[in-house]
Design an enzyme around this catalytic site. Structure first.
Site, PDB file in Angstrom:
ATOM      1  N   LYS A  52       3.749   8.030  -3.890  1.00 43.25           N
ATOM      2  CA  LYS A  52       2.421   7.928  -3.262  1.00 43.25           C
ATOM      3  C   LYS A  52       1.859   9.314  -2.983  1.00 43.25           C
ATOM      4  CE  LYS A  52       3.508   3.438  -1.288  1.00 43.25           C
ATOM      5  NZ  LYS A  52       4.098   2.692  -0.174  1.00 43.25           N
ATOM      6  N   GLN A  96       5.628   3.040   6.037  1.00 44.66           N
ATOM      7  CA  GLN A  96       6.476   2.567   4.942  1.00 44.66           C
ATOM      8  C   GLN A  96       7.494   1.556   5.484  1.00 44.66           C
ATOM      9  OE1 GLN A  96       6.136   3.418   1.604  1.00 44.66           O
ATOM     10  NE2 GLN A  96       7.668   1.826   1.249  1.00 44.66           N
ATOM     11  N   ASP A 119      -3.255  -0.243   3.799  1.00 41.91           N
ATOM     12  CA  ASP A 119      -2.441  -1.306   3.195  1.00 41.91           C
ATOM     13  C   ASP A 119      -3.149  -2.656   3.309  1.00 41.91           C
ATOM     14  OD1 ASP A 119      -0.188  -0.572   1.869  1.00 41.91           O
ATOM     15  OD2 ASP A 119       1.150  -0.616   3.600  1.00 41.91           O
TER      16      ASP A 119
END
Ligand code: NAP
Length: 286
Positions: A52, A96, A119
């Site tokens: 990422k 995460q 997200d």
């Protein structure tokens, strides 16, 4: 024989477009920024976070990884999220998952400001999706829609069958398909006669996590197949939920694993970060 829906190539094209958008934002004085929180030292999570970070760098998004030890107290994790929520140069916050034992992901995820929730999994953003109102959408479902948008196909009135009802993929992708006027059937582990339902699908989205669950003779001829499943076999190979080799003979388009939905997920994280930056910057500039 079907055409391959090449997620890697589409991701590359979309990332180039995003880079131009990022350059334009930087010229106006806004450097889009994504802050990623990584707790503990799970090797798979470290690889995801590094990918990422590199993807951000390539399109010009500032990216910072906050690496915390596995024994970080919940209060410290939440304090960091609060700090990032109020930092004006932070446009996206990503926690995460999974978190190490002893930490509770749910309250931490809820604490992320919905406007920075790249997200798209904050209850506020999921509620906006449910209501059909604008908001940040979950990345993998967005990637699936972008793949469908890349081919000459109109979803309106078509039958889309989704396998899997997780909050991460199945449910949100079903809602996005519904928003595009598809007729949607959402299947799960208790669904009866899966082959018969799949046989009616103009579009099949498989997000289960069971290698080669879907047999090619279950598919309708000419169906479009998006395989979200990512399964590591004992011999190390990565395969999807659909038997790709034989399904290729029946489907009109099909995504490979790897190289299909996967690269689109990170691309949509970049997309969401740029969207969040634009929204936050326009509010600040007012
Ligand atoms: P998950 O939370 O484990 O959900 C799996 C879903 O599949 C559940 O809803 C489950 O039903 C359903 N299911 C299980 N067995 C089934 C069966 N025999 N028939 C029909 N449905 C069945 O998984 P997830 O997070 O959604 O991920 C699904 C897969 O996608 C995994 O392989 C994951 O690694 C992959 N993934 C890939 C990406 C990417 O970027 N490529 C991103 C996210 C996930 P119940 O609800 O009844 O248990």
């Amino acid at each position: 024989m079907s055409a391959i829906l090449d997620g890697k190539a589409l991701a590359q094209k979309l990332r180039q477009e995003l880079k131009s958008e990022v350059d334009a934002l930087i010229a106006k004085g806004c450097v889009p920024g994504l802050d990623v929180i990584l707790v503990g030292d799970d090797p798979a999570s470290e690889v995801y976070v590094r990918n990422k970070h590199l993807a951000c760098e390539k399109v010009g998004i500032r990216s910072t990884v906050h690496k915390l030890p596995a024994d970080t107290p919940q209060a410290d994790l939440e304090a960091l999220i609060q700090t990032l929520n109020s930092a004006p140069d932070v446009h996206g916050i990503l926690l995460q998952l999974p978190l190490p034992l002893g930490l509770d992901a749910d309250p931490a995820l809820r604490m992320i400001s919905p406007s920075k929730d790249v997200d798209g999994l904050h209850p506020d953003n999921l509620g906006l999706l449910m209501a059909g109102r604008p908001g940040l959408r979950p990345c993998t479902p967005l990637g699936c829609l972008a793949l469908l948008d890349s081919i000459p196909f109109d979803l309106k009135g078509k039958h889309a069958v989704v396998l899997g009802r997780s909050i991460l993929v199945g449910k949100p992708v079903a809602l996005l398909l519904l928003e595009r006027h598809a007729t949607v059937t959402l299947c799960h582990s208790r669904t009866q006669d899966l082959p018969q339902i799949i046989h009616q699908a103009d579009v099949l989205i498989a997000a289960v996590g069971k290698p080669h669950l879907v047999q090619s003779n279950w598919l309708k001829s000419g169906a479009i197949v998006l395989d979200v499943g990512t399964n590591r076999l004992e011999d190390g190979r990565l395969v999807g939920d659909v038997d790709f080799q034989s399904a290729q003979e029946i489907a009109s388009y099909i995504t490979p694993v790897p190289g299909g939905v996967g690269p689109m997920t990170i691309t949509m994280l970049l997309f969401n970060t740029v969207q969040a930056a634009k929204t936050i910057f326009s509010l600040v500039a007012r």
